[in-house]
Design an enzyme around this catalytic site. Structure first.
Site, PDB file in Angstrom:
ATOM      1  N   ASP A 293       0.814  -1.226   0.000  1.00  0.00           N
ATOM      2  CA  ASP A 293       0.000   0.000   0.000  1.00  0.00           C
ATOM      3  C   ASP A 293       0.840   1.265   0.000  1.00  0.00           C
ATOM      4  O   ASP A 293       0.448   2.288   0.569  1.00  0.00           O
ATOM      5  CB  ASP A 293      -0.949   0.031   1.219  1.00  0.00           C
ATOM      6  CG  ASP A 293      -1.773  -1.233   1.319  1.00  0.00           C
ATOM      7  OD1 ASP A 293      -2.275  -1.660   0.273  1.00  0.00           O
ATOM      8  OD2 ASP A 293      -1.903  -1.774   2.423  1.00  0.00           O
TER       9      ASP A 293
ATOM     10  N   LYS B  68       2.072   2.333  -5.037  1.00  0.00           N
ATOM     11  CA  LYS B  68       2.818   1.886  -6.230  1.00  0.00           C
ATOM     12  C   LYS B  68       2.027   2.099  -7.513  1.00  0.00           C
ATOM     13  O   LYS B  68       2.603   2.429  -8.544  1.00  0.00           O
ATOM     14  CB  LYS B  68       3.168   0.390  -6.100  1.00  0.00           C
ATOM     15  CG  LYS B  68       4.096   0.075  -4.952  1.00  0.00           C
ATOM     16  CD  LYS B  68       4.374  -1.407  -4.862  1.00  0.00           C
ATOM     17  CE  LYS B  68       3.201  -2.256  -4.455  1.00  0.00           C
ATOM     18  NZ  LYS B  68       2.710  -2.035  -3.091  1.00  0.00           N
TER      19      LYS B  68
ATOM     20  N   GLY C 212      -4.350  -4.258  -4.528  1.00  0.00           N
ATOM     21  CA  GLY C 212      -5.313  -3.263  -4.997  1.00  0.00           C
ATOM     22  C   GLY C 212      -4.536  -2.017  -5.361  1.00  0.00           C
ATOM     23  O   GLY C 212      -4.122  -1.278  -4.491  1.00  0.00           O
ATOM     24  N   HIS C 213      -4.271  -1.834  -6.643  1.00  0.00           N
ATOM     25  CA  HIS C 213      -3.482  -0.673  -7.074  1.00  0.00           C
ATOM     26  C   HIS C 213      -4.418   0.440  -7.542  1.00  0.00           C
ATOM     27  O   HIS C 213      -5.169   0.276  -8.485  1.00  0.00           O
ATOM     28  CB  HIS C 213      -2.496  -1.080  -8.175  1.00  0.00           C
ATOM     29  CG  HIS C 213      -1.400  -1.964  -7.650  1.00  0.00           C
ATOM     30  ND1 HIS C 213      -0.504  -2.629  -8.449  1.00  0.00           N
ATOM     31  CD2 HIS C 213      -1.056  -2.286  -6.378  1.00  0.00           C
ATOM     32  CE1 HIS C 213       0.329  -3.307  -7.688  1.00  0.00           C
ATOM     33  NE2 HIS C 213       0.013  -3.122  -6.435  1.00  0.00           N
TER      34      HIS C 213
ATOM     35  N   GLN D 293       2.109  -5.898  -3.208  1.00  0.00           N
ATOM     36  CA  GLN D 293       2.413  -5.974  -1.779  1.00  0.00           C
ATOM     37  C   GLN D 293       3.722  -5.221  -1.482  1.00  0.00           C
ATOM     38  O   GLN D 293       3.992  -4.243  -2.157  1.00  0.00           O
ATOM     39  CB  GLN D 293       2.468  -7.439  -1.292  1.00  0.00           C
ATOM     40  CG  GLN D 293       1.097  -8.103  -1.217  1.00  0.00           C
ATOM     41  CD  GLN D 293       0.649  -8.726  -2.504  1.00  0.00           C
ATOM     42  OE1 GLN D 293       1.410  -9.421  -3.159  1.00  0.00           O
ATOM     43  NE2 GLN D 293      -0.588  -8.503  -2.887  1.00  0.00           N
TER      44      GLN D 293
ATOM     45  N   THR E  17      -8.523  -3.426  -1.254  1.00  0.00           N
ATOM     46  CA  THR E  17      -9.103  -4.720  -1.589  1.00  0.00           C
ATOM     47  C   THR E  17     -10.177  -5.112  -0.585  1.00  0.00           C
ATOM     48  O   THR E  17     -11.273  -5.520  -0.955  1.00  0.00           O
ATOM     49  CB  THR E  17      -7.987  -5.796  -1.631  1.00  0.00           C
ATOM     50  OG1 THR E  17      -7.074  -5.424  -2.646  1.00  0.00           O
ATOM     51  CG2 THR E  17      -8.523  -7.183  -1.921  1.00  0.00           C
ATOM     52  N   THR E  18      -9.889  -4.970   0.692  1.00  0.00           N
ATOM     53  CA  THR E  18     -10.827  -5.465   1.706  1.00  0.00           C
ATOM     54  C   THR E  18     -11.542  -4.344   2.449  1.00  0.00           C
ATOM     55  O   THR E  18     -12.485  -4.607   3.185  1.00  0.00           O
ATOM     56  CB  THR E  18     -10.076  -6.313   2.752  1.00  0.00           C
ATOM     57  OG1 THR E  18      -9.069  -5.477   3.346  1.00  0.00           O
ATOM     58  CG2 THR E  18      -9.435  -7.534   2.140  1.00  0.00           C
TER      59      THR E  18
ATOM     60  N   LEU F 165       3.438  12.447   0.980  1.00  0.00           N
ATOM     61  CA  LEU F 165       4.110  13.417   1.848  1.00  0.00           C
ATOM     62  C   LEU F 165       3.091  14.400   2.421  1.00  0.00           C
ATOM     63  O   LEU F 165       3.175  14.821   3.577  1.00  0.00           O
ATOM     64  CB  LEU F 165       5.185  14.177   1.047  1.00  0.00           C
ATOM     65  CG  LEU F 165       6.037  15.134   1.856  1.00  0.00           C
ATOM     66  CD1 LEU F 165       7.004  14.376   2.751  1.00  0.00           C
ATOM     67  CD2 LEU F 165       6.823  16.092   0.957  1.00  0.00           C
TER      68      LEU F 165
HETATM   69  P1  IMP Z   1      -2.758 -12.771   1.845  1.00  0.00           P
HETATM   70  O1  IMP Z   1      -1.842 -12.251   0.816  1.00  0.00           O
HETATM   71  O2  IMP Z   1      -4.205 -12.546   1.542  1.00  0.00           O
HETATM   72  O3  IMP Z   1      -2.459 -14.210   2.185  1.00  0.00           O
HETATM   73  O4  IMP Z   1      -2.502 -11.945   3.204  1.00  0.00           O
HETATM   74  C1  IMP Z   1      -1.292 -12.077   3.952  1.00  0.00           C
HETATM   75  C2  IMP Z   1      -0.899 -10.755   4.559  1.00  0.00           C
HETATM   76  O5  IMP Z   1      -0.514  -9.847   3.531  1.00  0.00           O
HETATM   77  C3  IMP Z   1      -1.999 -10.050   5.349  1.00  0.00           C
HETATM   78  O6  IMP Z   1      -1.408  -9.338   6.416  1.00  0.00           O
HETATM   79  C4  IMP Z   1      -2.568  -9.068   4.337  1.00  0.00           C
HETATM   80  O7  IMP Z   1      -3.188  -7.960   4.950  1.00  0.00           O
HETATM   81  C5  IMP Z   1      -1.299  -8.663   3.614  1.00  0.00           C
HETATM   82  N1  IMP Z   1      -1.528  -8.198   2.244  1.00  0.00           N
HETATM   83  C6  IMP Z   1      -1.790  -8.948   1.158  1.00  0.00           C
HETATM   84  N2  IMP Z   1      -1.912  -8.179   0.067  1.00  0.00           N
HETATM   85  C7  IMP Z   1      -1.711  -6.918   0.460  1.00  0.00           C
HETATM   86  C8  IMP Z   1      -1.665  -5.664  -0.243  1.00  0.00           C
HETATM   87  O8  IMP Z   1      -1.826  -5.570  -1.462  1.00  0.00           O
HETATM   88  N3  IMP Z   1      -1.419  -4.573   0.532  1.00  0.00           N
HETATM   89  C9  IMP Z   1      -1.198  -4.653   1.871  1.00  0.00           C
HETATM   90  N4  IMP Z   1      -1.214  -5.793   2.554  1.00  0.00           N
HETATM   91  C10 IMP Z   1      -1.461  -6.915   1.852  1.00  0.00           C
END
Ligand code: IMP
Length: 423
Positions: free
Chosen positions: A12, A15, A39-40, A223, A299-300, A331
């Protein structure tokens, strides 16, 4: 010029927007790991696009976007995303290619993700629930199903049956829940074939041919470094290689073809999900920055945990990724802070150190050692030139560069394409 762009923190970092800027100079944009856990967000002329699987380069005409072999693909999500883009007037046709070696996410992966997390209770990872971990588990245990398998009916049937026999037994016996029907999944996934067929490719061949022709490739990391399966804060990580090395295996291009690695860092730190976070704010500051920075997962929708900039963390990232440049985003979110803290080291009891600990237990006990700087108390969102930033903002950036050992190349002060400038 072939560039890998990675997140230097816990994802996050913004990017999507930087990829969008760099795409202007690229011919191909490639996702190489992760899946629709990403989620970009890109804002173009007040229109917001949130991309989960399709590379952000799709928003530019005449660029080829590739979903590489290292990505895990949920076909339903991908097809919906393509539909959504087309509705907004974006062309998605021959300009989107998908590696036929990419692994497919099935309903049982999503279910496994949820039941495992539920069973872990307090010790959960806090995953996005998209089936990412279980899909990569199958890939590593060599029972995963790749896109190419979907197009070979005999192979697809056999693999799906084998997987369901195993997974259904686990669901029923270990998690006391109902499994999945072969016929339903088989029918559902067969329907995706005509939608996906024209996009399939041999990613490694396409990219290496393009490089041989002198084309430029931009590798879009998802990520962030500290969510990397090897180098992140294990086990509170995702299941793919989110560091620069992932681009090599996740797209099938040799390391000598990469010319530059760029890291993106937020001017502060955020993290979604569980796991240690030494510079995490206390509740008042958390609320303030979360609201100003709109720190909710793309995303969530989960609220992101926020904290001060951790130079120990980003310095480690500079080394892990061999970063050539650092981009600082958001910034402007710090505009109203009277004083700003940077974490320059950690303390456990009376022991001080400046290296990122590999032991998760030690990291949980780390207390940050802060350096405090005066804020700038001035709006930066309308600034279009680096040298026009307030003096204290320039001092802050220069200290970040000094502490992390990376040259800052771009600064971003808002979500729009125009709100960023080169240093
Ligand atoms: P998973 O990738 O769904 O298995 O989640 C594993 C960990 O990575 C969790 O802490 C998620 O919140 C984190 N995570 C996965 N994708 C993202 C992302 O795109 N941004 C931030 N955190 C992420």
């Amino acid at each position: 010029m072939n560039i890998v762009l990675v997140g230097t923190q816990w994802g996050d970092e913004g990017k999507g927007k930087i990829i969008d800027m760099l795409t202007q100079d690229a011919d191909y944009v490639v996702r190489y790991q992760g899946g629709n856990n990403a989620g970009h967000t890109v804002v173009v002329d007040d229109k917001q696009f949130i991309l989960h699987l399709v590379p952000s380069g799709i928003l530019h005409k005449d660029k080829i976007c590739i979903i590489g072999n290292g990505v895990v693909v949920d076909p339903e999500v991908l097809i919906e995303e393509i539909k959504g883009l087309r509705k907004k007037g974006i062309t998605v046709d021959g300009n989107l290619l998908i590696s036929d070696q990419a692994h497919i996410i099935f309903p049982y992966h999503k279910m496994m993700d949820k039941v495992r997390e539920a069973k872990k209770g307090k010790g959960k990872i806090g995953t996005t629930g998209r089936g990412i971990g279980p899909c990569y588990t199958d890939k590593a245990s060599r029972c995963g199903i790749r896109l190419a398998d979907l197009f070979n009916d005999a192979v697809f049937r056999e693999k799906l049956k084998e997987n369901l026999d195993e997974k259904n037994a686990i669901f029923e016996k270990l998690y006391c829940c109902e499994g999945f029907s072969f016929d339903e999944i088989y029918r559902q996934y067969r329907k995706y074939k005509p939608r996906l067929k024209k996009h399939l490719c041999n990613c490694s061949k396409v990219l290496n041919d393009a490089i041989a022709e002198g084309k430029s490739i931009l590798f879009e990391g998802a990520q962030g470094t500290f969510l990397d399966i090897d180098h992140g804060t294990y086990p509170y990580v995702t299941s793919s290689s989110a560091t620069a090395g992932g681009a090599i295996t996740g797209a099938g291009v040799g390391p000598r073809k990469i010319n530059k690695v760029i890291g993106v860092a937020k001017a502060y730190t955020t993290r979604v999900g569980e796991g240690p976070f030494p510079t995490e704010f206390s509740s008042r500051m958390m609320e303030k920055i979360r609201t100003k920075g709109k720190e909710f997962g793309a995303t969530t929708g989960r609220p992101r945990r926020c904290g001060w900039f951790d130079a120990v963390l980003v310095k480690h990232s500079v080394r892990l990724n061999s970063l050539d440049e650092l981009v600082i985003t958001k910034l402007d979110v710090l505009d109203e802070c009277k004083t700003i803290k940077i974490c320059v080291g950690y303390k456990i009891g009376s022991r001080s150190f400046t290296d990122f600990p590999s032991d998760i237990g030690a990291l949980s006990r780390c207390k940050p050692v802060y350096e405090e700087m005066p804020g700038w108390n001035e709006e930066t969102v309308r600034i279009t030139k680096y040298e026009n930033l307030p003096k204290n903002a320039l001092r802050y950036l220069s200290r970040i560069s000094e502490l992390t050992g990376a040259a800052i190349s771009i600064v971003s002060v808002g979500s729009d394409r125009k709100q960023a400038f080169k240093v």
